[in-house]
Design a protein around this motif. Structure first.
Motif, PDB file in Angstrom:
ATOM      1  N   ASP A   1      -3.310   0.747  -4.171  1.00 40.13           N
ATOM      2  CA  ASP A   1      -4.417   0.423  -3.272  1.00 40.13           C
ATOM      3  C   ASP A   1      -5.159  -0.775  -3.849  1.00 40.13           C
ATOM      4  O   ASP A   1      -6.000  -0.629  -4.738  1.00 40.13           O
TER       5      ASP A   1
ATOM      6  N   ASP B   1     -10.647   1.161   8.303  1.00 40.51           N
ATOM      7  CA  ASP B   1      -9.597   0.741   7.380  1.00 40.51           C
ATOM      8  C   ASP B   1      -9.458  -0.771   7.396  1.00 40.51           C
ATOM      9  O   ASP B   1      -9.327  -1.416   6.357  1.00 40.51           O
TER      10      ASP B   1
ATOM     11  N   ARG C   1       0.804  -1.222   0.000  1.00 43.24           N
ATOM     12  CA  ARG C   1       0.000   0.000   0.000  1.00 43.24           C
ATOM     13  C   ARG C   1       0.836   1.271   0.000  1.00 43.24           C
ATOM     14  O   ARG C   1       0.356   2.319  -0.425  1.00 43.24           O
TER      15      ARG C   1
END
Length: 248
Positions: free
Chosen positions: A45, A76, A26
């Motif tokens: 992502d 998240d 990421r």
């Protein structure tokens, strides 16, 4: 997908075994660090649907290893598992790619120190439900789930801390956990616990967690019998390397 504490060890072992590995992370900082070890890494992502729409190529397998710490925001965490892992499973199904989803033994509801197997009752908190949903999607597409105990190894050492109530602590060395991925790629459609043979005893009689502690309150003992029947044997035991040789 994901090359953190466990994912990076999966990459290392796969490359040592002759696999061509493509790691998806990421952050660019993580990507730069991994490239320094000669790894093929892309920072993006992987939760976004357009990433999966653009992913092509011939793949022998995929491992979903995105697992943020308990300090990470709940939203998240849920996005990684409810959206990202689910999209990964859908993609794996579409292109017939064997998938391994790295889950956690924290999904079990047992809190009184009993033994749990892969069929034991599951927890209902939001973090557990997010992982359980991703597990279900993985199994639906014929993938395999590895429920890993607490990871240690490398710079992450086991400490015999006395705080908190009496409880069992289930652990597994990241090298052993990474070797379990090899089993999972050849035995699809299953759920396996990945833990050492015996848990560690922690806490003190009458102990309590400090205010604001984010540590797991549940106490359980995790059975690894099902995975061992597939030939996996933990090389490490409570931080000490045994004089046995891995068979998987």
């Amino acid at each position: 997908m994901g090359a953190g504490f466990l994912g990076s060890e999966v990459v290392r072992q796969a490359q040592a075994g002759g696999w061509s590995v493509h790691a998806i992370v990421r952050s660019e900082a993580t990507a730069v660090a991994l490239r320094g070890h000669g790894q093929d890494v892309v920072a993006t992502d992987a939760i976004r649907s357009d990433f999966w729409d653009s992913l092509s190529g011939t793949w022998g397998g995929m491992v979903w290893a995105m697992a943020p710490s308990r300090e990470a925001g709940g939203g998240d965490f849920e996005r990684m598992h409810r959206e990202g892992a689910v999209r990964a499973a859908q993609w794996a199904s579409r292109f017939h790619v064997p998938m391994v989803y790295l889950s956690s033994t924290s999904v079990y509801a047992e809190a009184d120190g009993g033994w749990v197997s892969e069929e034991s009752r599951l927890a209902t908190d939001e973090r557990s439900r997010a992982m359980i949903e991703a597990e279900g999607k993985t199994i639906e597409v014929g993938g395999t789930v590895l429920r890993c105990a607490g990871l240690y190894g490398g710079d992450r050492i086991l400490r015999n801390r006395a705080e908190g109530p009496e409880r069992w602590l289930n652990v597994v060395n990241r090298e052993d956990a990474a070797r379990a991925v090899g089993v999972a790629l050849r035995v699809q459609g299953q759920i396996f616990n990945v833990a050492e043979d015996e848990p560690l005893r922690r806490g003190v009689v009458g102990g309590v967690w400090g205010e604001g502690s984010n540590r797991m309150r549940r106490s359980k003992r995790v059975s690894n019998a099902k995975l061992k029947r597939e030939g996996w044997v933990p090389v490490y035991r409570a931080g000490v390397k045994d004089s046995i040789h891995p068979t998987a």
